[in-house]
Scaffold this motif. Structure first.
Motif, PDB file in Angstrom:
ATOM      1  N   SER B  73       0.829  -1.203   0.000  1.00  0.00           N
ATOM      2  CA  SER B  73       0.000   0.000   0.000  1.00  0.00           C
ATOM      3  C   SER B  73       0.867   1.258   0.000  1.00  0.00           C
ATOM      4  CB  SER B  73      -0.963  -0.004   1.183  1.00  0.00           C
ATOM      5  OG  SER B  73      -0.285  -0.330   2.350  1.00  0.00           O
ATOM      6  N   PHE B  74       0.206   2.368  -0.336  1.00  0.00           N
ATOM      7  CA  PHE B  74       0.898   3.639  -0.441  1.00  0.00           C
ATOM      8  C   PHE B  74       1.002   4.300   0.917  1.00  0.00           C
ATOM      9  CE2 PHE B  74      -0.830   3.109  -4.757  1.00  0.00           C
ATOM     10  CZ  PHE B  74       0.376   3.149  -5.422  1.00  0.00           C
ATOM     11  N   ALA B 235      20.846  11.358   1.666  1.00  0.00           N
ATOM     12  CA  ALA B 235      21.090  12.791   1.596  1.00  0.00           C
ATOM     13  C   ALA B 235      21.128  13.342   0.168  1.00  0.00           C
ATOM     14  CB  ALA B 235      22.377  13.122   2.338  1.00  0.00           C
ATOM     15  N   PRO B 236      21.891  12.731  -0.768  1.00  0.00           N
ATOM     16  CA  PRO B 236      21.936  13.342  -2.108  1.00  0.00           C
ATOM     17  C   PRO B 236      20.560  13.382  -2.770  1.00  0.00           C
ATOM     18  CG  PRO B 236      23.142  11.263  -2.061  1.00  0.00           C
ATOM     19  CD  PRO B 236      22.794  11.583  -0.667  1.00  0.00           C
ATOM     20  N   LEU B 237      19.726  12.365  -2.498  1.00  0.00           N
ATOM     21  CA  LEU B 237      18.402  12.347  -3.129  1.00  0.00           C
ATOM     22  C   LEU B 237      17.481  13.389  -2.508  1.00  0.00           C
ATOM     23  CD1 LEU B 237      17.939   8.537  -3.686  1.00  0.00           C
ATOM     24  CD2 LEU B 237      18.674  10.288  -5.281  1.00  0.00           C
ATOM     25  N   ILE B 238      17.656  13.647  -1.208  1.00  0.00           N
ATOM     26  CA  ILE B 238      16.865  14.727  -0.599  1.00  0.00           C
ATOM     27  C   ILE B 238      17.260  16.059  -1.225  1.00  0.00           C
ATOM     28  CG2 ILE B 238      16.508  16.036   1.534  1.00  0.00           C
ATOM     29  CD1 ILE B 238      16.530  13.489   3.062  1.00  0.00           C
ATOM     30  N   VAL B 239      18.580  16.238  -1.449  1.00  0.00           N
ATOM     31  CA  VAL B 239      19.049  17.518  -1.986  1.00  0.00           C
ATOM     32  C   VAL B 239      18.539  17.732  -3.409  1.00  0.00           C
ATOM     33  CG1 VAL B 239      21.086  18.830  -2.642  1.00  0.00           C
ATOM     34  CG2 VAL B 239      21.066  17.580  -0.502  1.00  0.00           C
ATOM     35  N   ILE B 240      18.534  16.669  -4.241  1.00  0.00           N
ATOM     36  CA  ILE B 240      18.034  16.889  -5.607  1.00  0.00           C
ATOM     37  C   ILE B 240      16.518  17.009  -5.625  1.00  0.00           C
ATOM     38  CG2 ILE B 240      19.965  15.729  -6.749  1.00  0.00           C
ATOM     39  CD1 ILE B 240      17.637  13.541  -7.305  1.00  0.00           C
ATOM     40  N   GLY B 241      15.861  16.766  -4.483  1.00  0.00           N
ATOM     41  CA  GLY B 241      14.439  17.062  -4.407  1.00  0.00           C
ATOM     42  C   GLY B 241      13.531  15.880  -4.613  1.00  0.00           C
ATOM     43  N   ALA B 242      13.957  14.685  -4.186  1.00  0.00           N
ATOM     44  CA  ALA B 242      13.028  13.560  -4.176  1.00  0.00           C
ATOM     45  C   ALA B 242      11.925  13.876  -3.170  1.00  0.00           C
ATOM     46  CB  ALA B 242      13.754  12.275  -3.789  1.00  0.00           C
ATOM     47  N   LEU B 243      10.728  13.361  -3.428  1.00  0.00           N
ATOM     48  CA  LEU B 243       9.605  13.705  -2.564  1.00  0.00           C
ATOM     49  C   LEU B 243       9.613  12.845  -1.317  1.00  0.00           C
ATOM     50  CD1 LEU B 243       6.911  13.923  -5.346  1.00  0.00           C
ATOM     51  CD2 LEU B 243       8.226  15.765  -4.320  1.00  0.00           C
ATOM     52  N   THR B 244       8.844  13.280  -0.300  1.00  0.00           N
ATOM     53  CA  THR B 244       8.748  12.473   0.902  1.00  0.00           C
ATOM     54  C   THR B 244       7.381  11.819   1.025  1.00  0.00           C
ATOM     55  OG1 THR B 244       8.233  14.504   2.040  1.00  0.00           O
ATOM     56  CG2 THR B 244      10.459  13.677   2.273  1.00  0.00           C
ATOM     57  N   PHE B 245       6.420  12.254   0.225  1.00  0.00           N
ATOM     58  CA  PHE B 245       5.080  11.665   0.308  1.00  0.00           C
ATOM     59  C   PHE B 245       4.599  11.403  -1.105  1.00  0.00           C
ATOM     60  CE2 PHE B 245       0.517  11.582   0.798  1.00  0.00           C
ATOM     61  CZ  PHE B 245       0.362  10.842   1.953  1.00  0.00           C
ATOM     62  N   VAL B 246       4.635  10.136  -1.528  1.00  0.00           N
ATOM     63  CA  VAL B 246       4.298   9.799  -2.903  1.00  0.00           C
ATOM     64  C   VAL B 246       3.185   8.756  -2.911  1.00  0.00           C
ATOM     65  CG1 VAL B 246       5.164   8.912  -5.095  1.00  0.00           C
ATOM     66  CG2 VAL B 246       6.648  10.254  -3.654  1.00  0.00           C
ATOM     67  N   PRO B 247       1.929   9.166  -3.092  1.00  0.00           N
ATOM     68  CA  PRO B 247       0.843   8.181  -3.077  1.00  0.00           C
ATOM     69  C   PRO B 247       0.526   7.633  -4.464  1.00  0.00           C
ATOM     70  CG  PRO B 247      -0.031  10.395  -2.946  1.00  0.00           C
ATOM     71  CD  PRO B 247       1.440  10.533  -3.162  1.00  0.00           C
ATOM     72  N   PHE B 248       1.541   7.419  -5.298  1.00  0.00           N
ATOM     73  CA  PHE B 248       1.296   6.852  -6.627  1.00  0.00           C
ATOM     74  C   PHE B 248       2.551   6.110  -7.073  1.00  0.00           C
ATOM     75  CE2 PHE B 248       2.676  11.261  -6.964  1.00  0.00           C
ATOM     76  CZ  PHE B 248       3.833  11.119  -7.687  1.00  0.00           C
ATOM     77  N   LEU B 249       2.399   5.263  -8.084  1.00  0.00           N
ATOM     78  CA  LEU B 249       3.552   4.566  -8.647  1.00  0.00           C
ATOM     79  C   LEU B 249       4.166   5.418  -9.746  1.00  0.00           C
ATOM     80  CD1 LEU B 249       2.502   0.825  -9.004  1.00  0.00           C
ATOM     81  CD2 LEU B 249       4.178   1.813  -7.461  1.00  0.00           C
ATOM     82  N   PRO B 250       5.507   5.516  -9.798  1.00  0.00           N
ATOM     83  CA  PRO B 250       6.130   6.287 -10.880  1.00  0.00           C
ATOM     84  C   PRO B 250       5.860   5.624 -12.227  1.00  0.00           C
ATOM     85  CG  PRO B 250       7.782   5.143  -9.573  1.00  0.00           C
ATOM     86  CD  PRO B 250       6.491   4.986  -8.857  1.00  0.00           C
ATOM     87  N   GLU B 251       5.526   6.456 -13.244  1.00  0.00           N
ATOM     88  CA  GLU B 251       5.169   5.890 -14.541  1.00  0.00           C
ATOM     89  C   GLU B 251       6.391   5.655 -15.410  1.00  0.00           C
ATOM     90  OE1 GLU B 251       3.144   9.316 -15.223  1.00  0.00           O
ATOM     91  OE2 GLU B 251       1.660   8.843 -13.676  1.00  0.00           O
ATOM     92  N   GLY B 252       7.425   6.417 -15.198  1.00  0.00           N
ATOM     93  CA  GLY B 252       8.591   6.256 -16.050  1.00  0.00           C
ATOM     94  C   GLY B 252       9.772   6.959 -15.441  1.00  0.00           C
ATOM     95  N   PRO B 253      10.903   6.949 -16.150  1.00  0.00           N
ATOM     96  CA  PRO B 253      12.120   7.535 -15.575  1.00  0.00           C
ATOM     97  C   PRO B 253      12.042   9.050 -15.372  1.00  0.00           C
ATOM     98  CG  PRO B 253      12.500   6.782 -17.819  1.00  0.00           C
ATOM     99  CD  PRO B 253      11.158   6.278 -17.419  1.00  0.00           C
ATOM    100  N   ARG B 254      11.058   9.701 -15.984  1.00  0.00           N
ATOM    101  CA  ARG B 254      11.000  11.152 -15.811  1.00  0.00           C
ATOM    102  C   ARG B 254       9.982  11.570 -14.758  1.00  0.00           C
ATOM    103  NH1 ARG B 254      12.495  14.414 -20.385  1.00  0.00           N
ATOM    104  NH2 ARG B 254      10.530  15.496 -20.137  1.00  0.00           N
TER     105      ARG B 254
END
Lengths: 343, 308
Positions: B73-74, B235-254
């Motif tokens: 679950s999400f 840390a590097p992923l937080i800095v590039i701006g990965a999200l902390t709350f994602v209630p969906f599946l990523p559709e692709g690399p972008r």
């Protein structure tokens, strides 16, 4: 350079195609060279990025304010940019970590290299390598939710007033409460976020690194040196401290410096457990904010590109980069200067 | 070099002295001996006990929340409904892309340094550069990724996307992979290369047909270990701006994304006790994935050593 085959071509069914083989080789070599260039480009990119944004930062904030301000409040209305505040927190957590990691790591390395049987060594050496790979966010969880409550309980225990008979009321730290005298130690109060547990857990997290690398250095000291020490009448401890450790000194120092630079650049443990409160000073019992924690704090917020607070993370990153670079260069120099070579 | 009790130089004593000038003082030295050995054992015990404490703590707190629902679950605002699916998918995507990018580049650079280049200034520059890069804190790579892949190449990578995260982690893991590839290539005996040259192959033909296959298990081991470091990077992923709350599946690399360690960080930093247990369950998942990667690497290494 194409090589002509000595045989007449018409008599051979198989013909070596030297020219195309050579061409493929050159192309592959070029591609591999490009791959190597990528790693150099990474360094250039890091330095270029940091320098560019740092210059932008210093156009708005003069260098002397960056170095001499005593508060760090770039997100408030009254902005101050005292990098010393963040540096002091980083130094504090790293120092605590080193005080934990170096004795424990070095003594463990000595045990594994000098005292342990091959079977025990074979178990613990890979175990150390696996432990060195535990993600730092796991240690952050441990520091914030396990070690801090544990230490708080310990601190409370020490601070609990002890009832003493009235005749001993001349002792220091005694207070008169109804109806008795109590001995109350002036022990500090540990806050929920503090540099102490962050530093302790940071130390535990880099201990496997120190132990593993120092063990490599100690283990590679030839047996003949130990035998020589024994022949002079040394006990095992004397052989270790007077002969083996000096012989492995460059490796040990390199491992310690690598551990320091890891501790300085470590992010998640200090962000989670040391808090987000920039305070100047070296009090390990209150929340502090390290350089890495500040970068994370800004990155988690919505900071628009090009604003001053966006530029501060690059200025802080530059400071961090310079610190670790200095440590690494010192380590290279030390290893090159003091390495002992044995056949 | 000083040995206590052994090198107390006798020259300083008066010449006419008939007392024995050398005192072995064995009893106290043997006592020290025991103390020292006990100290080394104690140090290793402390380290192991603390790490065992950590593991037990995570297991006790996390096992209660770990179930099939948690994996499928999400994330949610209610701790009992929170799950890790989006983070697992994000980690899977990022790791896949990191492997695809970093394997050819790392092996290529390793081949260049070990097989193609002579001892030129460029080879030495790359070498110094790699050992320097290995000492750069991970969070600095995040700052590089933020500028290079989010701002400059943002149109191509999709901004704060999976692709950006994977490229940043690729740069982070490259030094490790290059070093591992070089070691694996160096371990291939020279006789194998010479046998190839004797058959008339040129350098690339021998690398492709002999050296690379012989070095492959070693390279793969290094690759897995490098990936197991990348999987825990937060840390590097937080800095590039990965999200902390994602209630969906990523559709692709972008697409925007989150990864396991960031999700764990998010749960740990919440004040509610229930979320801390969910975080412990997430840590168990992360550690199980890591353990599997490490055991594959160790298996490969052992198999490799048996063959040679």
């Amino acid at each position: 350079m194409p090589v002509e085959t000595p045989l007449p071509r018409s008599t051979n069914l198989w013909q070596a195609n030297y020219r195309s083989a050579k061409a493929v080789e050159i192309v592959v070599q070029l591609i591999c060279g490009l791959c190597a260039v990528i790693s150099v480009a990474t360094t250039v990119g890091i330095i270029g990025t940091l320098i560019f944004e740092t210059i932008e930062f210093f156009k708005e904030v003069p260098l002397w304010r960056f170095l001499t301000d005593t508060r760090w409040t770039p997100l408030f209305a009254s902005k101050q940019f005292g990098i010393l505040v963040l540096i002091s927190a980083t130094l504090l957590t790293s120092a605590i970590a080193i005080f934990v990691a170096v004795p424990i790591g070095l003594l463990s390395a000595i045990f594994l290299s000098e005292y342990a049987s091959p079977a025990i060594r074979k178990i613990f050496k890979p175990l150390l390598e696996v432990l060195a790979g535990i993600p730092s966010v796991v240690f952050g969880y441990f520091a914030l939710l396990t070690v801090t409550p544990f230490l708080q309980k310990m601190f409370d225990l020490v601070r609990t007033p002890i009832e003493i008979p009235a005749g001993l009321s001349f002792l220091p730290f005694t207070h008169y409460y109804e109806p008795d005298y109590f001995l109350e130690l002036p022990f500090p109060y540990l806050e929920g976020f503090n540099a102490l547990s962050a530093g302790l857990v940071l130390g535990i997290s880099i201990t496997p690194l120190v132990a593993s690398l120092s063990e490599d250095a100690l283990y590679s000291v030839p047996q003949s040196l130990r035998d020589g020490a024994y022949a002079l009448g040394a006990t095992k401890r004397e052989a270790i401290t007077a002969v083996v450790m000096p012989a492995a000194l460059s490796g040990i120092v390199a491992s310690v410096i690598l551990a320091i630079s890891r501790a300085v650049g470590e992010t998640m443990i200090v962000t989670l457990a040391a808090g987000q409160n920039p305070t100047l000073g070296f009090n390990p019992f209150v929340p502090v904010m390290t350089m890495t924690a500040y970068i994370v704090q800004v990155s988690l917020g919505d900071t628009a590109v090009g604003t001053l607070s966006y530029k501060t993370i690059f200025a802080v990153g530059m400071t961090l980069f310079l610190m670790t670079l200095t440590l690494n260069l010192f380590s290279f120099w030390f290893v090159r200067r003091f390495r002992e070579r044995y056949e | 070099m000083t040995l206590e009790g052994v090198t107390n130089s006798p020259q300083n004593l008066p010449e006419a002295s008939h007392e024995p000038q050398f005192r072995p003082n064995l009893q106290s030295r043997y006592r020290w001996e025991i103390c020292f050995k006990v100290a080394t054992i104690a140090a290793l015990t402390i380290a192991i006990v603390v790490l065992a404490w950590l593991m037990l703590d995570v297991l006790i707190n996390g096992l209660g929340s770990l179930n099939w629902n948690f994996l499928t679950s999400f994330p949610s605002r209610k701790p009992e409904e929170a799950g890790i699916l989006a983070a697992l998918a994000g980690t899977g995507w990022v790791m896949l892309l990191v492997a695809i990018f970093s394997f050819p580049i790392g092996v290529g650079a390793g081949l260049y340094l070990e097989e193609f280049s002579d001892d030129t200034w460029f080879a030495r520059l790359v070498e110094i550069n790699i050992s320097n890069l290995a000492g750069v804190p991970a969070i600095i790579y995040g700052l590089l990724g933020l500028t290079a892949f989010v701002l400059i190449a943002g149109d191509w990578t999709g901004g704060r996307s999976i692709l950006t995260g994977a490229l940043t982690l690729t740069l982070l893991t490259l030094p490790i992979i290059i070093v591992a590839a070089r070691e694996a290539l160096r371990a291939v005996p020279n006789s194998i290369r010479q046998a190839g040259y004797a058959l008339g192959g040129n350098r690339w033909q021998i690398i492709w047909s002999h050296t690379l296959p012989a070095a492959f298990p070693g390279i793969l081991t290094g690759m897995i270990l490098a990936l197991s470091r990348a999987i825990g990077e937060t840390a590097p992923l937080i800095v590039i701006g990965a999200l902390t709350f994602v209630p969906f599946l990523p559709e692709g690399p972008r697409a925007p994304f989150t990864v396991l360690p960031i999700q764990i960080y998010n749960w740990v930093s919440r004040p509610q006790k229930e979320f801390h247990d969910v975080a412990a369950a997430g840590i168990i998942v992360l550690l199980v994935v890591l353990l599997m990667m490490n055991s594959v690497a160790i298996l490969l290494r052992n198999r490799f050593q048996q063959v040679r």
